[in-house]
Design a protein around this motif. Structure first.
Motif, short mmCIF file in Angstrom:
data_model
loop_
_atom_site.label_atom_id
_atom_site.label_comp_id
_atom_site.label_asym_id
_atom_site.label_seq_id
_atom_site.Cartn_x
_atom_site.Cartn_y
_atom_site.Cartn_z
N GLY A 190 37.44 45.64 40.35
CA GLY A 190 37.53 47.10 40.24
C GLY A 190 38.89 47.64 40.66
N LYS A 191 39.64 46.86 41.44
CA LYS A 191 40.96 47.29 41.92
C LYS A 191 42.11 46.64 41.14
CE LYS A 191 38.94 47.54 46.54
NZ LYS A 191 38.89 46.92 47.89
N THR A 192 41.83 45.54 40.46
CA THR A 192 42.90 44.82 39.76
C THR A 192 42.83 44.95 38.25
OG1 THR A 192 41.55 42.79 39.69
CG2 THR A 192 43.01 43.08 41.59
N SER A 193 41.74 45.48 37.73
CA SER A 193 41.55 45.58 36.29
C SER A 193 42.68 46.39 35.63
CB SER A 193 40.21 46.24 35.98
OG SER A 193 39.97 46.26 34.59
N GLY A 194 43.22 45.83 34.55
CA GLY A 194 44.26 46.53 33.80
C GLY A 194 45.69 46.16 34.18
N VAL A 195 45.88 45.46 35.29
CA VAL A 195 47.23 45.04 35.68
C VAL A 195 47.73 44.02 34.66
CG1 VAL A 195 48.62 43.85 37.42
CG2 VAL A 195 46.81 45.44 38.12
N LYS A 196 48.94 44.22 34.16
CA LYS A 196 49.49 43.32 33.14
C LYS A 196 50.01 42.04 33.79
CE LYS A 196 50.58 46.74 29.62
NZ LYS A 196 51.60 47.25 28.69
N ALA A 197 49.74 40.93 33.11
CA ALA A 197 50.12 39.62 33.67
C ALA A 197 50.82 38.75 32.64
CB ALA A 197 48.88 38.90 34.19
N VAL A 198 51.82 38.04 33.11
CA VAL A 198 52.49 37.01 32.31
C VAL A 198 51.95 35.67 32.82
CG1 VAL A 198 54.68 35.87 31.82
CG2 VAL A 198 54.57 38.36 31.92
N LEU A 199 51.35 34.89 31.93
CA LEU A 199 50.77 33.61 32.31
C LEU A 199 51.75 32.47 32.02
CD1 LEU A 199 47.13 33.93 30.86
CD2 LEU A 199 48.13 35.02 32.88
N ALA A 200 51.72 31.46 32.86
CA ALA A 200 52.56 30.29 32.64
C ALA A 200 51.95 29.40 31.57
CB ALA A 200 52.76 29.53 33.94
N PHE A 201 50.61 29.27 31.58
CA PHE A 201 49.90 28.32 30.71
C PHE A 201 48.51 28.88 30.42
CE2 PHE A 201 47.57 24.20 30.08
CZ PHE A 201 48.33 23.72 29.03
N PRO A 202 47.88 28.52 29.30
CA PRO A 202 46.57 29.07 28.94
C PRO A 202 45.48 28.92 29.99
CG PRO A 202 47.53 28.00 27.04
CD PRO A 202 48.43 27.68 28.20
N ALA A 203 45.56 27.93 30.86
CA ALA A 203 44.51 27.74 31.88
C ALA A 203 44.33 29.00 32.73
CB ALA A 203 44.85 26.55 32.78
N GLU A 204 45.41 29.73 32.95
CA GLU A 204 45.34 30.94 33.79
C GLU A 204 44.62 32.10 33.10
OE1 GLU A 204 48.40 28.32 35.02
OE2 GLU A 204 49.14 29.87 33.67
N GLN A 205 44.37 31.97 31.79
CA GLN A 205 43.67 33.03 31.06
C GLN A 205 42.28 33.28 31.65
OE1 GLN A 205 42.89 32.23 26.90
NE2 GLN A 205 42.41 34.36 26.43
N TYR A 206 41.65 32.23 32.14
CA TYR A 206 40.29 32.38 32.69
C TYR A 206 40.31 33.14 34.01
CZ TYR A 206 38.37 29.48 29.04
OH TYR A 206 37.97 29.02 27.80
N VAL A 207 41.35 32.97 34.79
CA VAL A 207 41.47 33.73 36.04
C VAL A 207 41.77 35.19 35.73
CG1 VAL A 207 42.74 33.95 38.21
CG2 VAL A 207 42.22 31.69 37.30
N ALA A 208 42.65 35.41 34.74
CA ALA A 208 42.97 36.78 34.33
C ALA A 208 41.71 37.49 33.82
CB ALA A 208 44.04 36.76 33.23
N TYR A 209 40.92 36.80 33.03
CA TYR A 209 39.67 37.34 32.50
C TYR A 209 38.71 37.69 33.63
CZ TYR A 209 35.02 37.09 30.28
OH TYR A 209 33.73 37.34 29.88
N MET A 210 38.62 36.82 34.61
CA MET A 210 37.70 37.01 35.73
C MET A 210 38.00 38.28 36.51
SD MET A 210 36.83 34.14 38.66
CE MET A 210 37.54 32.89 37.62
N PHE A 211 39.31 38.56 36.69
CA PHE A 211 39.71 39.70 37.52
C PHE A 211 40.20 40.90 36.71
CE2 PHE A 211 39.97 36.02 40.32
CZ PHE A 211 39.26 36.48 41.42
N GLY A 212 39.97 40.86 35.40
CA GLY A 212 40.29 42.01 34.56
C GLY A 212 41.78 42.25 34.33
N LEU A 213 42.60 41.22 34.52
CA LEU A 213 44.03 41.36 34.28
C LEU A 213 44.30 41.35 32.78
CD1 LEU A 213 45.39 38.81 36.94
CD2 LEU A 213 44.98 41.26 37.23
N GLU A 214 45.26 42.14 32.34
CA GLU A 214 45.61 42.21 30.93
C GLU A 214 46.70 41.18 30.62
OE1 GLU A 214 47.73 45.29 27.80
OE2 GLU A 214 46.68 46.11 29.54
N VAL A 215 46.39 40.21 29.79
CA VAL A 215 47.35 39.16 29.46
C VAL A 215 48.36 39.69 28.45
CG1 VAL A 215 47.69 36.84 28.53
CG2 VAL A 215 45.66 37.36 29.92
N ALA A 216 49.61 39.80 28.86
CA ALA A 216 50.66 40.33 27.99
C ALA A 216 51.47 39.22 27.34
CB ALA A 216 51.59 41.24 28.79
N SER A 217 51.54 38.07 28.00
CA SER A 217 52.35 36.96 27.48
C SER A 217 51.88 35.65 28.10
CB SER A 217 53.83 37.20 27.80
OG SER A 217 54.63 36.12 27.39
#
Length: 341
Positions: A190-217
């Motif tokens: 509820g506090k982190t949703s929408g924050v834009k994130a640059v991921l190093a590798f696709p594995a981090e997509q699942y963590v971004a999804y879990m916490f509502g981070l917006e994957v930009a790259s």
């Protein structure tokens, strides 16, 4: 002559057993897991009735892992082999172990890809240029852990019927722990949703999804590839606008880790490094991830770097790419030298 050969073979077997420490306690079911992240889940369900070891050693990048005769021997000592299922070497290993034992692969293994329809498997973002499902790091999602745990519970009960009640009890305990964990994740989301994130590798997509981070790259979408200039530009602009870098213990073993360090240095963007493939109790690993995300995101003050012209931005990106190429070339040369030796 034959006696000497037999003596040498016996010595090799004893040395191998000692080196890998696979001679388990009497009466326990020996389980091999292809990657360390699965070890904790098997131990949660199997408890005192199992002995678990990881085939890929710590600090080794699983995608570049190579099967050797010693690896085949080590795996063949296990009653059950649990594989993540998305890497080619896993299937080759099962085939060779099955041949050694003279058994069917299905009788000695549990392939988690057989349960993918029951799990949440994310799609690769279309702008990556890679279509299809992302099978890197799917095991970190709580709902997927429960699917994996249930499959392990059923397989262990099949191998060890006397322990069925014990495995059921451990599964129930894990379910309760994960329900409590989900509550903590949702509170932070509820506090982190929408924050834009640059991921190093696709594995981090699942963590971004879990916490509502917006994957930009995503800097590198496949093992062994380098970021493109376009990807770097998107990442640079995202970070300059207040985004964060999300890395993990998976990407930290890859050359792309040099890229994120240079980006962070140039822009001042924070790097959040989570645990995805580490051995250990799942809920403990996730509590660590919750903590590192919470501390970094909630206590940061978003600062923007001075506005640069497009030409200046291009120069910076080119400079970073140049540094990264140099680092990767040195890394490749180092690896090849080891092979040549």
């Amino acid at each position: 002559m034959k006696k000497w050969i037999h003596a040498i073979l016996l010595l090799i077997m004893i040395t191998t057993l000692t080196a890998f420490n696979v001679e388990g306690d009497y009466g326990k079911i020996k389980v091999a897991v292809s990657i360390g992240a699965l070890k904790g889940i098997v131990e949660e369900i199997g408890g005192s009735r199992v002995e678990v070891f990881s085939i890929v050693p710590p600090n080794v990048e699983p995608h570049t892992f190579t099967i050797t005769p010693q690896v085949i021997y080590q795996a063949s000592t296990a009653k059950l082999i649990v594989i993540d299922g998305h890497m080619d070497w896993e299937m080759k290993l099962l085939e060779q172990v099955a041949n050694v034992k003279g058994m069917k692969q299905s009788d000695i293994s549990l392939n988690l890809m057989d349960y993918k329809d029951k799990m949440t498997i994310l799609e690769m973002p279309p702008w990556t240029g890679v279509s299809g499902k992302n099978y890197h790091g799917y095991w970190i999602l709580p709902e997927n852990v429960m699917v994996i745990a249930e499959a392990i519970k059923n397989k262990l009960s099949e191998i060890d019927p006397d322990g069925k009640g014990y495995y059921e009890e451990n599964f129930t305990k894990l379910s309760e722990e994960i329900n409590a964990l989900k509550s903590k994740i949702m509170n932070l989301r509820g506090k982190t949703s929408g924050v834009k994130a640059v991921l190093a590798f696709p594995a981090e997509q699942y963590v971004a999804y879990m916490f509502g981070l917006e994957v930009a790259s995503i800097l590198t979408v496949e093992e062994g590839t380098s970021p493109t200039p376009k990807t770097m530009e998107t990442a640079y602009n995202t970070l300059r606008g207040g985004g964060i870098i999300l890395a993990s213990d998976v990407s930290s073993k890859m050359p792309v880790y040099n890229t994120i360090q240079e980006l962070s240095k140039q822009i001042g963007a924070p790097i959040i490094e989570v645990m995805i493939s580490m051995e250990g109790k799942y809920t403990s690993i996730m509590m660590y991830n919750i903590g590192v995300i919470s501390v970094t995101l909630l206590n940061r003050s978003i600062t923007y770097t001075p506005t640069q012209t497009n030409q200046e931005t291009s120069w910076i990106i080119t400079a970073i790419l140049g540094i990264v190429v140099a680092m990767e070339s040195a890394y490749i040369y180092k690896v090849r030298r080891k092979v040549w030796k």
